[in-house]
Enzyme design. Structure first.
Site, short mmCIF file in Angstrom:
data_model
loop_
_atom_site.label_atom_id
_atom_site.label_comp_id
_atom_site.label_asym_id
_atom_site.label_seq_id
_atom_site.Cartn_x
_atom_site.Cartn_y
_atom_site.Cartn_z
N GLU A 362 0.85 -1.18 0.00
CA GLU A 362 0.00 0.00 0.00
C GLU A 362 0.89 1.24 0.00
OE1 GLU A 362 -4.20 1.39 2.06
OE2 GLU A 362 -3.30 -0.55 2.52
N ASP A 369 -5.81 10.07 6.57
CA ASP A 369 -4.82 9.78 7.60
C ASP A 369 -3.99 11.02 7.92
OD1 ASP A 369 -5.70 7.44 6.16
OD2 ASP A 369 -4.18 6.29 7.22
N GLU A 639 -2.55 0.35 13.34
CA GLU A 639 -3.65 0.76 12.47
C GLU A 639 -5.00 0.55 13.14
OE1 GLU A 639 -5.12 -0.08 7.87
OE2 GLU A 639 -3.86 -1.56 8.89
#
Length: 763
Positions: A362, A369, A639
Site C-alpha cells: 500500500e 490519515d 492501524e
C-alpha cells in the site's frame, strides 16, 4: 537549471521492460576529458524512476530515492549538485544507476508500471572553465548502458544483489566498456514538467544495531531472526565474509508469532524480501539502493553459511530529513512510550508523502490519515516544507471538477473513486490551514487558495444535496465513514452516518475558508463562506439533531463532530456532551471512535467540562485504548485498536498494519493540555504563546518544548499538594499568556520573552 535540463534527452535501457517482476537496475556511464581544472561544475539530474549518481567512483550527494515521488503526469523534481571536487584533469566518468521506484515498479496492490513501463534518465553535467567557456555533457545516445549486480529492484518486493556480477571500476577512468551498448533515446509515455524540489530529501537518518537474535530450524533450513527493538521504515546494511556464491535471503516483518517465527501475513502481496549473493573476495559490505521495508524483525536464511563464515546486519532508518522539533514527557511512563510510538510512526511514514504504512502493498498518501494527524505532526517535526510539497501534489491530483482523490499523489488506481469523501478530501483545506497556524505561513494559503475554492465548488455542485454531502440520494462513493471505529458496526466504516460526517466537515470547511479568505483580503469570498457555513449548520441541525439535543447517529464520533465543529444550538451542547460521556461510560471508560472522531474526542470532553473523563480515556490501559498496544510491546502506533489481542491474536491479515500514525493524533492533546503548550490562531506561528497546563488523572508533572519559527518555547510543571510549580520559556519575537487551571490562583498572566519560574497556589 530547468531550461538547461529541458535541452537534454531522456535515455533508457535498450532492454524491454519486465511487466510482472522486479527488473534489473540499469547502469549508465559517460566518459569525458578535462584538460584544465574548471572554475565550477555542477550536475543537474532527474529520472522517471530512481537514480544514484557517481563521478569517478565517488557518490554524488546523500539523497535516497532521488528524485522523489510526485504526480508524474504533472511534474518531477530535479536536483543540482556541486561536483567540482569530484573532477580531475584527464579522463573523468559519470555513472548513474537507475532503478524502478514508484514510476514503473510496484505501487500498492496494483502491480507494476502504474505511471510508465520503463525508467528513464535525464542529466546535464555543466563545466564552467576559467576562460569563461562552458561545456555541457548531456544524456544522449552516446552514453553507454549495461546491467550489473542489482538483478532485481522494487520498492515493495525488495532487491536482489549478485556481487559476482559487480562492475568493478565502472564509474572510473580506464574502464573497458566495449561490452556495453549505447543508451536508447527515450520518449516516455509521460512528459512531466521539471521542477525544483519542494521538500527536504529522504536521507539515511540513523543506524540501529540489533538488540537480540535467535536461530530457528524449519524444513531443513536454518534461519536467524534479528530484533531491532523498534519498528521503523528503512533497510539493512550487511557486512559479510563468506565463500563465492553464498546466498543470504532477508525477509522483513513487524511482529513475530508466539513460536518466535517471523509474522509476514499482513504484508499481503508485498514480498519485502532481499537477496545477497557473495563474490567471495574477502569482506563484503552491501546496502540496497532502490527498496525499503517497514520492520522491526529481519529473518535471514543462513543455510548456506559455513561455520567459518561471519556476518552482521545494521538497520538503516530512512525518511525525509525533517528536524525533530517537539519533546513531550510526563510522570506516566506509558504516556512517554506512547509519545515515542507516535513520533516513530511519523518517522516511518513521512517518506516522500504522508503514507498510511511502510510495510505492506500500500504505502499510499491517504488524505484522511494525514488530515487527522497533521496537528500532532507539527508538534513532533518541522513539516512545513513537507506539506508544501504534498499540497502541490494535491493541486496536481485534483480532478477537472474540483474533486480531490483519496490518495495523493494520485494515479489511475482509484479512477472509480473520484473523491475521497468526508474527512479525506477535506485534507486539502484542513492541512494548509494547520500549516498556517503552526508556522505563520501565509504562502501555503495563497498557493492553494484557488484549489481550495474549486474543491468547495465541487462539494456544492457535485457532492451534496440540500447542503448535505454524501446524501444517500446521490449515486456516488459516500466516503470511508469513521474508519475502523469500534462502535458496534459490522464493517470497517463504523456506524456514524456518512452524510452526518460529510455535513460536519462541510461546515468546518466553510468556516476555515471564511477565515482563509479574510486573511488573504478576499472579503467577498469570506462573506460568501460565512453564509455557506450558516446554511450547512442549519441543514445539519434539521437532518441530524432532535429537539431534545440527541443525534440520529448516537456514536461517540457523531457527538464529537457536532460539538467540536460547533454545529449545535448553545442550549443543546450540554445535552450532547452528556450523551457522549454516557456512551463512554457505557463502554466502561473506553474509546469507540475511528479515524474521524479520535483527533477531537479528548479536546471535546475537556471543553465540555469533563477533563476527568478525558484523562481516564487517555490513561486507559485495557482494550480498546491508546495504551493497550503500549502495554503489549508496541513501538509505533497500530492501524487498528485490536491489531493484536491476547484472546484473538492477530487481526484480519488483509488490513493490519502495526505502523500507522492516524490514532497517534492524540499526541496534539498531550502537548496542548497535559503539558499546556498552545498557540493563538490570531497570532499564528507562536507569536503569541498560550501556556495552559491542565493537571489531571495520575499526572504529577509534565514538560514540553517546541522549536517554533520564533525560537524555542518550553513549559515544565510539577504538582504538589499545595501548589503547581511552573517554568516557562518564551523566545524573542513572541509574547505569552498563562491560562490558570481551575483550582489555582496567580497574580500575573502576561509574559514577554524570557524564562520564568512561577508558583500557582491551590485556591
Amino acid at each position: 537549471m530547468k531550461t538547461l535540463l529541458e535541452a537534454t534527452s531522456w535515455i533508457s535501457s535498450q532492454a524491454a521492460p519486465q511487466n510482472d517482476m522486479p527488473s534489473p537496475a540499469t547502469y549508465f556511464r559517460k566518459s569525458f576529458i578535462i584538460k584544465n581544472m574548471p572554475s565550477s561544475a555542477y550536475l543537474v539530474i532527474t529520472a522517471l524512476g530512481l537514480y544514484d549518481a557517481e563521478i569517478n567512483a565517488a557518490t554524488v550527494g546523500d539523497q535516497v530515492f532521488a528524485p522523489g515521488w510526485t504526480c508524474y503526469e504533472k511534474r518531477v523534481p530535479f536536483q543540482r549538485y556541486d561536483v567540482l571536487a569530484l573532477l580531475s584533469v584527464g579522463e573523468n566518468v559519470i555513472g548513474v544507476t537507475l532503478g524502478d521506484g514508484w514510476y514503473c515498479g510496484h505501487v500498492a496492490w496494483m502491480g507494476r508500471g502504474i505511471y510508465g513501463p520503463q525508467s528513464c534518465l535525464r542529466a546535464a553535467l555543466v563545466i564552467d572553465n576559467a576562460d569563461g567557456s562552458q561545456e555541457v555533457i548531456s544524456t544522449d545516445a552516446t552514453w553507454k548502458e549495461n546491467t550489473g549486480p542489482i538483478v532485481g529492484n522494487d520498492l515493495l518486493m525488495g532487491e536482489i544483489f549478485d556481487a559476482r556480477k559487480a562492475l568493478v571500476g565502472w564509474s572510473q577512468s580506464g574502464y573497458n566498456d566495449s561490452g556495453w551498448q549505447s543508451a536508447k533515446k527515450a520518449s516516455p509515455v509521460l512528459e512531466p514538467e521539471l521542477c525544483e524540489p519542494l521538500v527536504q530529501p529522504v536521507r539515511r537518518i540513523q543506524t540501529m544495531p540489533a538488540q537480540n537474535a535467535w536461530d530457528l530450524y524449519a524444513d531443513g533450513r536454518r534461519y536467524r531472526i534479528f530484533d531491532f527493538g523498534q519498528n521503523f521504515a528503512g533497510r539493512i546494511k550487511l557486512h559479510i565474509l563468506a565463500a563465492k556464491g553464498t546466498q543470504l535471503r532477508f525477509r522483513y516483518g513487524e511482529m513475530v508469532t508466539q513460536e518466535k517465527t517471523l509474522y509476514t501475513e499482513n504484508l499481503r502481496t508485498a514480498k519485502s524480501t532481499d537477496y545477497y549473493i557473495c563474490n567471495g573476495n574477502g569482506s563484503e559490505t552491501w546496502e540496497p539502493k532502490f527498496t525499503f521495508h517497514g520492520f522491526r524483525y529481519v529473518e535471514v536464511d543462513i543455510t548456506e553459511l559455513n561455520v567459518s563464515d561471519s556476518f552482521e546486519i545494521t538497520g538503516v532508518v530512512l525518511h525525509n530529513d525533517m528536524e525533530v522539533t517537539g519533546q513531550f514527557e510526563c510522570s506516566n511512563p506509558l504516556l512517554n512510550q506512547l509519545q515515542h510510538n507516535i513520533l516513530w510512526g511519523q518517522k516511518s511514514n513521512f517518506l516522500e508523502a504522508p503514507t498510511d504504512c511502510p510495510q505492506r502493498d500500500e504505502r499510499l498518501g491517504w488524505t484522511g490519515d494525514a488530515q487527522v494527524f497533521i496537528r500532532t505532526a507539527c508538534f513532533n517535526m518541522d513539516v512545513q516544507r513537507f506539506f508544501h510539497k504534498w499540497m502541490q501534489d494535491h493541486r496536481d491530483s485534483q480532478g477537472e471538477i474540483g474533486n480531490i482523490p483519496p490518495v495523493v499523489p494520485h494515479f489511475n488506481m482509484f479512477n472509480e473513486i473520484k473523491n475521497g469523501g468526508p474527512a479525506w478530501s477535506d485534507a486539502t483545506i484542513i492541512c494548509p490551514w494547520t500549516i498556517y497556524l503552526c508556522y505563520g505561513d501565509n504562502q501555503i494559503l495563497m498557493d492553494h487558495y484557488e484549489s481550495m475554492c474549486r474543491y468547495m465548488n465541487y462539494l456544492k455542485e457535485h457532492a451534496s444535496k440540500d447542503c448535505i454531502p454524501s446524501h444517500p440520494d446521490l449515486d456516488f462513493f459516500p466516503g470511508f465513514g469513521d474508519w475502523l471505529a469500534l462502535d458496534g458496526g459490522a464493517t470497517v466504516q463504523g456506524l456514524t452516518a456518512y452524510d452526518l460526517i460529510g455535513t460536519a466537515f462541510y461546515a468546518y470547511d466553510a468556516e476555515l475558508m471564511a477565515k482563509i479568505a479574510s486573511i488573504l483580503g478576499r472579503t467577498e469570498d469570506a462573506d460568501k463562506f460565512h453564509a455557506l457555513r450558516a446554511q450547512v449548520v442549519s441543514a445539519f441541525q434539521r437532518r441530524f439533531v432532535t429537539p431534545d439535543g440527541l443525534l440520529v447517529s448516537a456514536t461517540q464520533t457523531a457527538y464529537v463532530l457536532a460539538l467540536h465543529f460547533d454545529l449545535l444550538p448553545e442550549h443543546l451542547r450540554p445535552i450532547a456532551a452528556q450523551e457522549l460521556v454516557r456512551n463512554i461510560k457505557n463502554k466502561e471508560m473506553h474509546i469507540g471512535t475511528g479515524f474521524v472522531g479520535t483527533p477531537y474526542v479528548l479536546e471535546v470532553l475537556e471543553n465540555a467540562g469533563y477533563l476527568d473523563v478525558a484523562y481516564q480515556l487517555l490513561e486507559q490501559e485495557s482494550f480498546p485504548s491508546w495504551l493497550f498496544p503500549v502495554k503489549n510491546g508496541a513501538t509505533t502506533i497500530w492501524e487498528r485498536w485490536d491489531g493484536w489481542t491476547p484472546e484473538k491474536g492477530f487481526q484480519d491479515i488483509s488490513m493490519n498494519s502495526f505502523n500507522h500514525y492516524a490514532y497517534g493524533a492524540v499526541g496534539a492533546w498531550m502537548y496542548q493540555t497535559v503539558a499546556g503548550l498552545e498557540l493563538d490562531p490570531n497570532e499564528p506561528g507562536y507569536r503569541h504563546i498560550i501556556f495552559r497546563p491542565r493537571p489531571g488523572g495520575s499526572i504529577t508533572w509534565a514538560k514540553a518544548s517546541l522549536k517554533t519559527p520564533q525560537g524555542l518555547v518550553s513549559i515544565n510543571w510539577q504538582l504538589s499538594e499545595s501548589e503547581l510549580k511552573l517554568e516557562i520559556t518564551i523566545p524573542e519575537g513572541s509574547h505569552a499568556s498563562l491560562e490558570i487551571p481551575e483550582g489555582f490562583t496567580a497574580s500575573e498572566a502576561e509574559y514577554s520573552p524570557g524564562t520564568y519560574s512561577l508558583s500557582l497556589k491551590k485556591a
